[in-house]
Write an enzyme that holds these catalytic residues in place. Structure first.
Site, short mmCIF file in Angstrom:
data_model
loop_
_atom_site.label_atom_id
_atom_site.label_comp_id
_atom_site.label_asym_id
_atom_site.label_seq_id
_atom_site.Cartn_x
_atom_site.Cartn_y
_atom_site.Cartn_z
CG ASP A 103 -42.50 -26.44 2.49
OD1 ASP A 103 -42.85 -26.91 3.59
OD2 ASP A 103 -42.97 -26.84 1.41
CD GLU A 106 -11.96 -40.23 19.85
OE1 GLU A 106 -11.79 -41.16 19.04
OE2 GLU A 106 -11.65 -40.32 21.05
CD GLU A 125 -12.36 -43.49 14.07
OE1 GLU A 125 -11.51 -43.86 14.89
OE2 GLU A 125 -13.32 -44.20 13.70
CD GLU A 141 -7.87 -44.04 13.93
OE1 GLU A 141 -7.57 -45.24 13.74
OE2 GLU A 141 -7.99 -43.55 15.06
CD GLU A 160 -9.44 -39.87 16.04
OE1 GLU A 160 -9.21 -39.30 17.13
OE2 GLU A 160 -9.51 -41.10 15.90
CG HIS A 164 -14.96 -43.38 19.22
ND1 HIS A 164 -13.62 -43.61 19.01
CD2 HIS A 164 -15.62 -44.35 18.54
CE1 HIS A 164 -13.46 -44.66 18.25
NE2 HIS A 164 -14.66 -45.13 17.95
NE ARG A 201 -8.72 -47.38 21.19
CZ ARG A 201 -7.85 -46.95 22.10
NH1 ARG A 201 -7.43 -47.79 23.02
NH2 ARG A 201 -7.42 -45.71 22.10
CD GLU A 240 -13.73 -43.53 23.67
OE1 GLU A 240 -13.91 -42.82 22.67
OE2 GLU A 240 -12.74 -44.28 23.81
NE ARG A 256 -14.26 -47.93 21.48
CZ ARG A 256 -13.25 -47.33 20.85
NH1 ARG A 256 -12.78 -46.16 21.27
NH2 ARG A 256 -12.71 -47.89 19.78
#
Length: 474
Positions: free
Chosen positions: A53, A133, A135, A212, A220, A269, A340, A359, A361
């Site tokens: 369903d 990635e 994390e 990390e 990570e 990321h 970053r 990437e 982020r």
């Protein structure tokens, strides 16, 4: 090479399989499943499917909600977490029709495949490779209560800095100092190594795993680049393996973006690049950071639509507790090399033409990966189609630390949405790029927005413990 029915039957025999588990994805990107005894499987299952369903999975369909799930044998693996030998298979949802069933256009796996078809139709590329990635946190314990007389959350992990007086062996990690710490501070090495080994068994090549920044059990795992639709399947399986392996080791895992106040949050990321006839589309030695004009247009599309994308890539209220300054999370709409603090980062270490990429982020793992990856591709393709230049639009490149700018300079920058409600507003106003080529059905987007609006409304009505600290004695 595709797995045939005979290959599948040989897998059943070789592993003494007793059950076949069909894993279906709901609108939020969570596995649900239906299991049949192995003797009930036949070649006919591949066409007649398994009934379910769809309305219970969050899909608001015009047709009758009775659907069939058609397994994709290429996804079959022996489930390592079932005591009874079990084959795990995912696949696609189909609308029951005559003479042939047809794909349910709202089903996430069908959408990511439709996005790939649309990409090929544009002639821009025939393959999108991505690398998410992962994390996550591993806790020793966690608990929460949302009751009229008790609103609370508690968690613990032995190496966290708050346990320095009670841990007993001195193996605690200072606040925000856990990046790549070795044993004896790295308490869950074996658990994560087993996670990676299980991912490899499931056909998901792994690049590495490591601690990390967050001292409260943040880690990570990073896979290798893979084709978008296959990586969407892999994302579901990676999360499944992380959660179940953690329990095996007496831990609890979460990929939620901000589980610990004052610590780094968990992002997902997404690295990306396009290929055409096996050749890189994004590489150009004469372009900024060795990226082609097409790559810059793709970046432009992502940045133009980033506010609406956030509703799909960051679809939880908790997501926006991570997207704040000071914790290596992006807050600024812009792009740069090795930066970053911008929402798009171009890794300087990707020097080979075939590996040149960037990437995004802001995404996190509360997203439905099929919808997330498809939406990213559609935004980028819109940028190419309309030649949206990120530099001409004032989005960079920002080759400075955006966190350290003066307040006056920061006021000139465009920021990501600060709440899920704001991101949903943006998605309502800006989603034509998603419906191009019939990839995202309008009805799915409307239903998704409605579900998420209700989440926001329900959570906003709950008193927060921090409100007691601030307002109780006023």
């Amino acid at each position: 090479m595709a797995i045939t029915v005979q290959d599948f039957m040989n897998m059943i025999e070789a592993n003494d399989i007793k059950m076949i588990d069909f894993k279906i994805v709901d609108i939020n990107g969570q596995y649900r499943h239906v299991t049949i005894p192995v003797q009930q499987f036949s070649a006919d299952t591949l066409t007649s499917g398994i009934g379910f369903d769809a309305s219970n999975y969050g899909y608001a369909v015009v047709e009758k909600s009775d659907m069939v799930f058609i397994p994709d044998l290429d996804t079959a693996i022996v489930d390592p977490f079932c005591e009874i030998p079990t084959l795990s298979v995912t696949g696609n949802a189909m609308v029951i029709d005559y003479p042939e069933n047809r794909p349910l256009d709202q089903y996430p796996r069908n959408i990511v495949q439709a996005a790939e078809r649309y990409m090929k139709e544009t002639g821009v590329a025939d393959t999108m490779l991505i690398l998410p990635e992962f994390e996550f946190h591993l806790f020793d314990s966690v608990g929460w209560a949302v009751q009229p007389n008790s609103i609370s959350m508690s968690l613990d992990v032995s190496q966290a800095p708050w346990n320095s007086a009670v841990e007993g062996k001195g193996c605690v990690i200072p606040h925000q100092k856990a990046y790549h710490v070795a044993k004896p501070f790295d308490r869950t090495y074996e658990c994560r190594s087993e996670m990676c080994l299980e991912m490899e068994k499931a056909g998901i090549p792994i690049k590495y795993h490591h601690p990390e920044v967050g001292a409260s059990g943040q880690f990570e795992i990073e896979p290798m680049l893979g084709e978008m639709s296959k990586m969407a399947d892999a994302t579901m399986m990676i999360k499944y393996i992380i959660h179940n392996t953690a329990l095996k080791y007496g831990k609890t895992a979460t990929l939620m973006p901000k589980p610990v106040y004052g610590e780094a949050g968990n992002g997902m990321h997404v690295h990306m690049l396009l290929l055409k006839n096996g050749e890189p589309v994004f590489s150009d030695d004469n372009g900024y950071s060795h990226l082609s004009r097409t790559a810059h247009y793709f970046i432009g599309g992502l940045l133009k639509h980033i506010s609406s994308l956030c509703a799909i890539t960051n679809p939880s209220t908790n997501s926006f507790k991570r997207l704040v300054p000071g914790f290596e999370a992006p807050v600024t709409v812009g792009y740069a090399t090795s930066n970053r603090s911008a929402v798009i980062r171009i890794p300087a270490y990707a020097k080979k033409p075939t590996m040149r990429r960037f990437e995004l982020r802001n995404p996190d793992a509360t997203c439905n990966p099929y919808l997330c990856y498809a939406a990213i591709l559609m935004a980028g393709l819109d940028g190419i189609k309309n030649q949206i230049d990120p530099h001409e639009n004032g989005w960079g490149p920002y080759d400075v630390n955006l966190y350290s700018l003066s307040d006056e300079e920061k006021s000139k920058l465009q920021a990501l949405p600060t709440s899920l409600d704001a991101a949903l507003d943006a998605l309502e106003a800006d989603h034509d790029y998603l419906t191009a080529g019939g990839v995202f059905p309008e009805q799915l987007l409307q239903n998704f927005i409605s579900i998420k609006r209700q989440e926001c409304l329900e959570l906003s009505a709950i008193p927060h413990p921090a409100e007691f600290a601030r307002y109780y004695n006023l």
